[in-house]
Motif scaffolding. Structure first.
Motif, PDB file in Angstrom:
ATOM      1  N   GLN A   1       0.805  -1.211   0.000  1.00 14.66           N
ATOM      2  CA  GLN A   1       0.000   0.000   0.000  1.00 14.66           C
ATOM      3  C   GLN A   1       0.845   1.271   0.000  1.00 14.66           C
ATOM      4  OE1 GLN A   1      -2.637  -0.311   3.323  1.00 14.66           O
ATOM      5  NE2 GLN A   1      -3.927  -1.862   2.333  1.00 14.66           N
ATOM      6  N   ASP A   2       2.053   1.163   0.573  1.00 14.88           N
ATOM      7  CA  ASP A   2       2.883   2.367   0.690  1.00 14.88           C
ATOM      8  C   ASP A   2       3.899   2.472  -0.450  1.00 14.88           C
ATOM      9  OD1 ASP A   2       4.309   0.178   1.410  1.00 14.88           O
ATOM     10  OD2 ASP A   2       5.302   1.117   3.145  1.00 14.88           O
ATOM     11  N   GLN A   3       3.705   1.675  -1.504  1.00 13.20           N
ATOM     12  CA  GLN A   3       4.674   1.693  -2.602  1.00 13.20           C
ATOM     13  C   GLN A   3       4.045   2.239  -3.870  1.00 13.20           C
ATOM     14  OE1 GLN A   3       6.543  -2.051  -3.317  1.00 13.20           O
ATOM     15  NE2 GLN A   3       7.389  -1.429  -5.278  1.00 13.20           N
ATOM     16  N   ALA A   4       4.782   3.044  -4.573  1.00  8.84           N
ATOM     17  CA  ALA A   4       4.288   3.626  -5.811  1.00  8.84           C
ATOM     18  C   ALA A   4       4.217   2.580  -6.907  1.00  8.84           C
ATOM     19  CB  ALA A   4       5.205   4.776  -6.242  1.00  8.84           C
ATOM     20  N   GLN A   5       3.290   2.815  -7.860  1.00 11.21           N
ATOM     21  CA  GLN A   5       3.176   1.895  -8.988  1.00 11.21           C
ATOM     22  C   GLN A   5       4.372   2.067  -9.917  1.00 11.21           C
ATOM     23  OE1 GLN A   5       1.018  -0.354  -9.673  1.00 11.21           O
ATOM     24  NE2 GLN A   5      -0.615  -0.025  -8.191  1.00 11.21           N
ATOM     25  N   PRO A   6       4.827   0.995 -10.584  1.00 10.80           N
ATOM     26  CA  PRO A   6       5.912   1.116 -11.548  1.00 10.80           C
ATOM     27  C   PRO A   6       5.522   2.032 -12.707  1.00 10.80           C
ATOM     28  CG  PRO A   6       5.496  -1.173 -10.980  1.00 10.80           C
ATOM     29  CD  PRO A   6       4.382  -0.378 -10.405  1.00 10.80           C
ATOM     30  N   THR A   7       6.538   2.568 -13.341  1.00 17.02           N
ATOM     31  CA  THR A   7       6.305   3.462 -14.462  1.00 17.02           C
ATOM     32  C   THR A   7       5.676   2.701 -15.620  1.00 17.02           C
ATOM     33  OG1 THR A   7       8.247   4.733 -13.810  1.00 17.02           O
ATOM     34  CG2 THR A   7       7.406   5.075 -16.041  1.00 17.02           C
ATOM     35  N   VAL A   8       4.650   3.307 -16.252  1.00 17.29           N
ATOM     36  CA  VAL A   8       3.981   2.690 -17.389  1.00 17.29           C
ATOM     37  C   VAL A   8       4.765   3.012 -18.652  1.00 17.29           C
ATOM     38  CG1 VAL A   8       1.858   2.591 -18.736  1.00 17.29           C
ATOM     39  CG2 VAL A   8       1.748   2.891 -16.255  1.00 17.29           C
ATOM     40  N   SER A   9       5.121   1.952 -19.410  1.00 19.28           N
ATOM     41  CA  SER A   9       5.894   2.146 -20.624  1.00 19.28           C
ATOM     42  C   SER A   9       5.010   2.671 -21.741  1.00 19.28           C
ATOM     43  CB  SER A   9       6.531   0.830 -21.054  1.00 19.28           C
ATOM     44  OG  SER A   9       5.521  -0.070 -21.449  1.00 19.28           O
ATOM     45  N   ALA A  10       5.676   3.156 -22.813  1.00 15.01           N
ATOM     46  CA  ALA A  10       4.931   3.666 -23.964  1.00 15.01           C
ATOM     47  C   ALA A  10       4.115   2.563 -24.621  1.00 15.01           C
ATOM     48  CB  ALA A  10       5.904   4.278 -24.966  1.00 15.01           C
ATOM     49  N   ALA A  11       4.700   1.353 -24.666  1.00 16.41           N
ATOM     50  CA  ALA A  11       3.991   0.220 -25.264  1.00 16.41           C
ATOM     51  C   ALA A  11       2.735  -0.116 -24.467  1.00 16.41           C
ATOM     52  CB  ALA A  11       4.914  -0.983 -25.340  1.00 16.41           C
ATOM     53  N   ASP A  12       2.880  -0.118 -23.123  1.00 13.36           N
ATOM     54  CA  ASP A  12       1.719  -0.395 -22.280  1.00 13.36           C
ATOM     55  C   ASP A  12       0.656   0.677 -22.435  1.00 13.36           C
ATOM     56  OD1 ASP A  12       2.858  -2.701 -21.327  1.00 13.36           O
ATOM     57  OD2 ASP A  12       3.728  -1.752 -19.555  1.00 13.36           O
ATOM     58  N   ALA A  13       1.110   1.917 -22.574  1.00 11.92           N
ATOM     59  CA  ALA A  13       0.173   3.024 -22.760  1.00 11.92           C
ATOM     60  C   ALA A  13      -0.592   2.869 -24.070  1.00 11.92           C
ATOM     61  CB  ALA A  13       0.921   4.357 -22.747  1.00 11.92           C
ATOM     62  N   GLU A  14       0.120   2.397 -25.110  1.00 12.09           N
ATOM     63  CA  GLU A  14      -0.535   2.175 -26.402  1.00 12.09           C
ATOM     64  C   GLU A  14      -1.591   1.081 -26.298  1.00 12.09           C
ATOM     65  OE1 GLU A  14       0.614   1.076 -31.047  1.00 12.09           O
ATOM     66  OE2 GLU A  14       2.110   0.905 -29.466  1.00 12.09           O
ATOM     67  N   ILE A  15      -1.259   0.016 -25.580  1.00 12.76           N
ATOM     68  CA  ILE A  15      -2.218  -1.071 -25.387  1.00 12.76           C
ATOM     69  C   ILE A  15      -3.454  -0.581 -24.642  1.00 12.76           C
ATOM     70  CG2 ILE A  15      -2.584  -3.284 -24.236  1.00 12.76           C
ATOM     71  CD1 ILE A  15       0.370  -3.896 -24.749  1.00 12.76           C
ATOM     72  N   GLU A  16      -3.243   0.202 -23.598  1.00 15.20           N
ATOM     73  CA  GLU A  16      -4.371   0.731 -22.833  1.00 15.20           C
ATOM     74  C   GLU A  16      -5.227   1.657 -23.681  1.00 15.20           C
ATOM     75  OE1 GLU A  16      -5.374  -0.209 -19.837  1.00 15.20           O
ATOM     76  OE2 GLU A  16      -3.749  -1.684 -19.977  1.00 15.20           O
ATOM     77  N   ASN A  17      -4.577   2.412 -24.572  1.00 11.69           N
ATOM     78  CA  ASN A  17      -5.316   3.299 -25.464  1.00 11.69           C
ATOM     79  C   ASN A  17      -6.200   2.503 -26.418  1.00 11.69           C
ATOM     80  OD1 ASN A  17      -5.945   5.884 -26.774  1.00 11.69           O
ATOM     81  ND2 ASN A  17      -4.683   5.107 -28.463  1.00 11.69           N
ATOM     82  N   GLU A  18      -5.675   1.378 -26.907  1.00 10.88           N
ATOM     83  CA  GLU A  18      -6.461   0.527 -27.803  1.00 10.88           C
ATOM     84  C   GLU A  18      -7.635  -0.100 -27.059  1.00 10.88           C
ATOM     85  OE1 GLU A  18      -4.250  -2.354 -29.910  1.00 10.88           O
ATOM     86  OE2 GLU A  18      -3.032  -0.904 -31.005  1.00 10.88           O
ATOM     87  N   LYS A  19      -7.393  -0.529 -25.837  1.00  6.50           N
ATOM     88  CA  LYS A  19      -8.479  -1.103 -25.055  1.00  6.50           C
ATOM     89  C   LYS A  19      -9.601  -0.101 -24.825  1.00  6.50           C
ATOM     90  CE  LYS A  19      -5.784  -4.601 -22.545  1.00  6.50           C
ATOM     91  NZ  LYS A  19      -5.310  -5.035 -21.217  1.00  6.50           N
ATOM     92  N   ALA A  20      -9.219   1.162 -24.696  1.00  8.70           N
ATOM     93  CA  ALA A  20     -10.216   2.208 -24.480  1.00  8.70           C
ATOM     94  C   ALA A  20     -11.118   2.383 -25.696  1.00  8.70           C
ATOM     95  CB  ALA A  20      -9.518   3.523 -24.139  1.00  8.70           C
ATOM     96  N   GLN A  21     -10.633   1.937 -26.858  1.00 14.69           N
ATOM     97  CA  GLN A  21     -11.420   2.060 -28.088  1.00 14.69           C
ATOM     98  C   GLN A  21     -12.354   0.879 -28.309  1.00 14.69           C
ATOM     99  OE1 GLN A  21      -9.198   3.647 -31.605  1.00 14.69           O
ATOM    100  NE2 GLN A  21      -7.399   3.503 -30.271  1.00 14.69           N
TER     101      GLN A  21
END
Length: 805
Positions: free
Chosen positions: A327-347
């Motif tokens: 709970q006290d740890q930050a999430q890992p950085t999201v890569s550009a590839a992961d961001a692209e995948i999430e963008n596609e899922k949003a569509q």
């Protein structure tokens, strides 16, 4: 009725089950009930079967063995017991996220080692970068407070996790990752200070972290057309997998389909689904299945697991999942590839929609398609390839239970969308698969085996260490059944060993008796049919009926094996009760009746894939494919004449020695005779079973594995020692009781109760008052008088014996 409240459609057999001659009733995951097995084939003889094959990115483990060995048993029963012609199609997934990731990592790691034949500052710097990135993305590891030098100390705080043999999925992932970090930390601390450190040792210590790093940072160097990088990696593990299947004596598929070889068929399949109105492409080149459109057209989604029809479960293939985050740890950085995948899922039109065709991303292979460079999605491959080979409807689809949703449910949806008929215009909706068979999980100490979790025992390691053989594994999975989960425990392992040992001993005995009867001077066999033989025949028929009923009951192999074991037990009892001996020299047994039992047992083991012998008259196991050892039939044919001569010579020497025991040298001859039997011959795989020589019975010659024969002899010797020890202990206890009785007999009955427990006694010494001066009750006095009389009798007997002496 609202779609959300609709029940799954009713399953219907392809033909009237009442008029079908099949005796098999099969549990069907589509209906979650047992129903008569009715093939699509009008003649009722051909069975079409599709099996989800391996994703070839790592070594096969015992969980895979459970799946494919069990499938092989069911396939053999269908073919060799029920007599169906089985067309068995199995795919190989040689293109998917896991393979792409692993192949890319291996490619760049191997390339990196060639570019750095010596360890240098650049290697150490990039390894440190790899450590930092891996640590940062290991949820639960305090990368911001624990440096490389502090890792060993921090690992001590994880002792409970590291030593716990039973972990859940998140804990297992976390354990794997921190062990990898610890290994890299040790390499980085040691290598700069040890210039002579073996580079290969260094590479092995940093592999699991540095390869991940290189595969990610260098993936841009791979173009979509470089298929060979991924194909070569997949081919290696596919060959590895096929070698394991051959070791386990698993039949090869009738047809093998590889994803990479069916790209045009996959593309055409997706195009047809789009044309039928059940899929859509989004900008960029990914094509999604439209679950809502599918249901609005009258189809039902998630037939196998209706509880997941809202799409709560993960729809896509996944690579190694991360460990849980604190709970006290930050999430890992999201890569550009992961961001692209999430963008596609949003569509996507709905969260339930899943990919049919996936856009090729950086560092991934791709094939040209109407939607751009891409590759088949996780589920489409099986729908496309099974439809290509088996058509619009086939009989059986099998795979592990973990594939039921989303993989198999999505397969069904895709195939029904491809073969779509308007339910409003067609009285019979699309029914692509008639029977789904799902194999249960295999676990050890409560933990499911998984390649992703890296908590598995490979098939090769299990066999190489001698823990298992192909035969033992097949027995294990048959005893455990195919449908439910199966946990390997010590008790279950002991049950497997006992089953195999009982059958082996039975075969060894029958083979030895057969050899003896076929020898020129062997005993003449009798073929009378007395009540004993009639009973044995009835026992055989009962076992056949029990086994048949078990196999007809959805391939219930556990009771089938129990029926075989029970029959062997009854046959052994028949042999024992009718064995010639000094007390019963006219006894005899019908070897033909025993051989008939042995032939039927062998035939059933052939059906199950447990025996590799051939022919209707064969008896025995045959070759064990995992050990290379056979039932020594070839060796026997060469060695038997020599062993027979040696055995007869030994029998004669032993008989002479026994007849002249008083002569000292004869004692030495008996010892040498036993040494030959229990030592040298056992080490050569020959067992001599001595019988009653007083009536002319020669030793029975048996062949077998030396280790097993020696172990059996040691077990027998140990049992004899334990029996003798119990005998001596019983004798010592009897002597103790006798001595105690003799001591007790010396006590006069008048004195036996004169203790502080009482204060007054009568003239015979029987208590009248207790220590407090209270009168002894009548019941108590009666009990005391009874004990007094018993002691008087014992005392008088002792005096009488003393007087006689």
């Amino acid at each position: 009725m609202a779609l959300e409240n609709r029940d799954p459609p009713t399953w219907t057999p392809p033909r009237d089950p009442v008029s079908s001659s099949t005796p098999l009733v099969l549990y069907n995951s589509l209906t979650r009930t047992k129903s008569p097995f009715v093939p699509v084939d009008a003649s009722g003889r051909k069975v079409t079967w599709y099996c989800c094959g391996p994703t070839v990115y790592d070594a096969g483990h015992l969980g895979h063995a459970r799946n494919y060995l069990t499938t092989d048993v069911l396939r053999r029963i269908m073919r060799d017991y029920f007599g169906y012609e089985v067309e068995f199609v199995q795919n190989v997934t040689d293109v998917d996220d896991k393979i792409i990731k692993r192949a890319r990592e291996r490619h760049f790691f191997n390339q990196y080692k060639l570019e750095h034949p010596k360890l240098d500052a650049q290697v150490f710097a990039e390894t440190r970068s790899a450590f930092d990135k891996f640590a940062r993305n290991t949820k639960g590891f305090p990368f911001d407070t624990v440096s490389i030098d502090q890792v060993p100390e921090w690992m001590l705080s994880q002792k409970e996790l590291l030593e716990n043999p039973i972990l859940d999925e998140d804990q297992t992932i976390f354990k794997v990752r921190i062990l990898a970090l610890d290994s890299v930390a040790n390499a980085l601390r040691s290598a700069p200070n040890e210039g002579s450190m073996d580079p290969e040792k260094y590479w092995s210590m940093v592999d699991s972290v540095l390869s991940v790093y290189l595969g990610d940072v260098k993936k841009g160097d791979i173009s979509p057309e470089q298929h060979a990088i991924f194909a070569d990696y997949a081919a290696y593990w596919e060959n590895h997998f096929n070698e394991d299947l051959r070791t386990l004596n698993i039949l090869p598929p009738t047809v093998t389909t590889r994803v990479s070889e069916y790209i045009p068929e996959n593309i055409a399949f997706v195009e047809q689904i789009i044309d039928n109105g059940f899929a859509y492409a989004i900008p960029g080149g990914t094509v999604y299945f439209d679950v809502n459109a599918f249901e609005k057209a009258g189809h039902y989604y998630a037939k196998l697991e209706p509880g997941n029809r809202k799409g709560d479960a993960n729809q896509e293939e996944s690579v190694l999942p991360p460990a849980p985050v604190s709970q006290d740890q930050a999430q890992p950085t999201v890569s550009a590839a992961d961001a692209e995948i999430e963008n596609e899922k949003a569509q996507k039109r709905s969260p339930r929609d899943f990919a049919l065709w996936k856009k090729s991303r950086v560092g991934e292979p791709g094939w040209e398609s109407p939607w751009g460079y891409g590759r088949p999605g996780w589920h489409i491959e099986c729908s496309a390839m099974a439809s290509q080979v088996l058509g619009a409807q086939f009989d059986v689809h099998s795979g592990g239970i973990d594939l039921a949703f989303p993989h198999h449910d999505n397969e069904l949806a895709q195939a029904e969308a491809y073969w779509h008929k308007d339910p409003k215009e067609s009285a019979k909706p699309v029914q692509w698969v008639n029977y789904f068979i799902h194999m249960g999980h295999l676990s050890i100490a409560g933990s499911k085996m998984s390649k992703s979790l890296k908590n598995f025992v490979t098939i090769r390691d299990a066999i190489a260490t001698g823990d298992w053989t192909a035969r033992k594994l097949r027995i294990l999975f048959m005893l455990g059944g195919w449908k439910g989960g199966l946990e390997i425990s010590q008790n279950f392992r002991a049950e497997v060993d006992l089953w195999e040992k009982t059958v082996s001993n039975f075969f060894s005995n029958v083979e030895a008796l057969t050899r003896e009867s076929e020898s020129s001077d062997g005993p003449r066999q009798k073929h009378l049919f007395r009540p004993q033989e009639k009973q044995l025949r009835q026992d055989l028929e009962a076992a056949q009926k029990q086994l048949h009923a078990s196999l007809c009951d959805s391939f219930n192999t556990g009771p089938a094996l129990s029926a075989i074991l029970d029959l062997i037990g009854k046959t052994n009892t028949y042999l024992k009760n009718n064995q010639k001996s000094a007390s019963n020299p006219t006894a005899y047994f019908s070897l033909a009746a025993v051989q008939e039992v042995a032939r039927w047992v062998t035939k059933m083991l052939q059906v199950f894939g447990l025996s590799t012998t051939t022919g209707a008259d064969a008896i025995g196991w045959g070759v064990d494919s995992s050990t290379g050892s056979d039932s020594v039939q070839n060796k026997e044919s060469i060695a038997l004449p020599y062993v027979q001569v040696l055995s007869r010579f030994r029998d004669e020497v032993k008989a002479l020695a026994i007849a002249n025991k008083s002569v000292p040298v004869c004692q030495d001859l008996l010892k040498l005779s036993d040494s030959l039997r229990d030592g040298q011959l056992l080490q050569l795989g020959v067992a001599l079973e001595d019988r009653d020589s007083s009536i002319g019975e020669q030793a029975l010659i048996k062949f077998g594995d030396p280790a097993e024969l020696i172990a059996a002899r040691e077990a027998k010797f140990q049992a004899q020692l334990e029996k003798e020890a119990k005998k001596q202990a019983a004798k010592a206890e009897a002597e103790r009781l006798e001595k105690e009785k003799a001591e007790k007999a010396k006590l006069r009955p008048q004195d036996m109760f004169r203790t502080e427990e009482y204060s007054e006694w009568d003239e015979d010494g029987v208590p009248t008052k207790d220590s407090h001066g209270e009168e002894v009750t009548k019941s108590k006095k009666k009990t005391l008088k009874k004990a007094w009389d018993k002691q008087k009798k014992l005392y008088d007997s002792s005096l009488a014996l003393a007087g006689k002496s």
